[in-house]
Design a protein around this motif. Sequence first.
Motif, PDB file in Angstrom:
ATOM      1  N   UNK A 129      22.277  40.919  18.168  1.00  0.00           N
ATOM      2  CA  UNK A 129      22.188  42.312  18.587  1.00  0.00           C
ATOM      3  C   UNK A 129      20.907  42.611  19.329  1.00  0.00           C
ATOM      4  N   UNK A 130      19.816  41.992  18.888  1.00  0.00           N
ATOM      5  CA  UNK A 130      18.524  42.209  19.547  1.00  0.00           C
ATOM      6  C   UNK A 130      18.488  41.569  20.932  1.00  0.00           C
ATOM      7  N   UNK A 152      21.171  36.883   9.480  1.00  0.00           N
ATOM      8  CA  UNK A 152      20.217  36.352  10.458  1.00  0.00           C
ATOM      9  C   UNK A 152      20.752  36.352  11.884  1.00  0.00           C
ATOM     10  N   UNK A 153      21.924  35.752  12.082  1.00  0.00           N
ATOM     11  CA  UNK A 153      22.458  35.608  13.438  1.00  0.00           C
ATOM     12  C   UNK A 153      22.907  36.948  14.001  1.00  0.00           C
ATOM     13  N   UNK A 154      23.632  37.742  13.205  1.00  0.00           N
ATOM     14  CA  UNK A 154      24.142  39.028  13.710  1.00  0.00           C
ATOM     15  C   UNK A 154      23.012  39.929  14.210  1.00  0.00           C
ATOM     16  N   UNK A 155      21.940  40.159  13.417  1.00  0.00           N
ATOM     17  CA  UNK A 155      20.873  41.030  13.930  1.00  0.00           C
ATOM     18  C   UNK A 155      20.160  40.431  15.150  1.00  0.00           C
ATOM     19  N   UNK A 156      19.981  39.114  15.138  1.00  0.00           N
ATOM     20  CA  UNK A 156      19.317  38.475  16.277  1.00  0.00           C
ATOM     21  C   UNK A 156      20.171  38.611  17.539  1.00  0.00           C
ATOM     22  N   UNK A 178      23.708  36.863  24.578  1.00  0.00           N
ATOM     23  CA  UNK A 178      23.499  35.940  23.460  1.00  0.00           C
ATOM     24  C   UNK A 178      24.644  34.945  23.374  1.00  0.00           C
ATOM     25  N   UNK A 179      24.294  33.675  23.167  1.00  0.00           N
ATOM     26  CA  UNK A 179      25.268  32.600  23.025  1.00  0.00           C
ATOM     27  C   UNK A 179      24.815  31.721  21.866  1.00  0.00           C
TER      28      UNK A 179
END
Length: 131
Positions: free
Chosen positions: A23-24, A17-21, A29-30
């Motif tokens: 990346x998007x 969940x966090x990794x793809x988000x 991103x923080x």
Amino acid sequence: ESSLTAIRYRDEILRPLVRPYAGAVGPGFLLMQDNARPHVAGVCQQFLQEEGIDTMDWPARSPDLNPIEHIWDIMSRSIHQRHIAPQTVQELADALVQVWEEIPQDTIRHLIRSMPREKLCLWPKEASQRR
């Protein structure tokens, strides 16, 4: 098992969940998370570092500083009030998305504005202080 371990946090939340988000969203991103044991465990910190995901520094023992804690409470109560409880992880995920989309922006703004000013002063003026 119902308790969240560091391995489950990495494998069920950070990786899918966090990794793809992150990346998007891109380089700005923080990740904001509290100091719960799974969050600060070495295996999770190593994963975040390897993935280049920055996290916000978070004061110890301060869950009330995070407006998202109140949002989670609203979402949890809403899910529990349903006539039929989600039976699978996918049903729960779908229900959470639906509940999230139903929360009025005014509620979120109110939670942020209701934080005492002295608590807001704990953060540096720039959000660039990252782990």
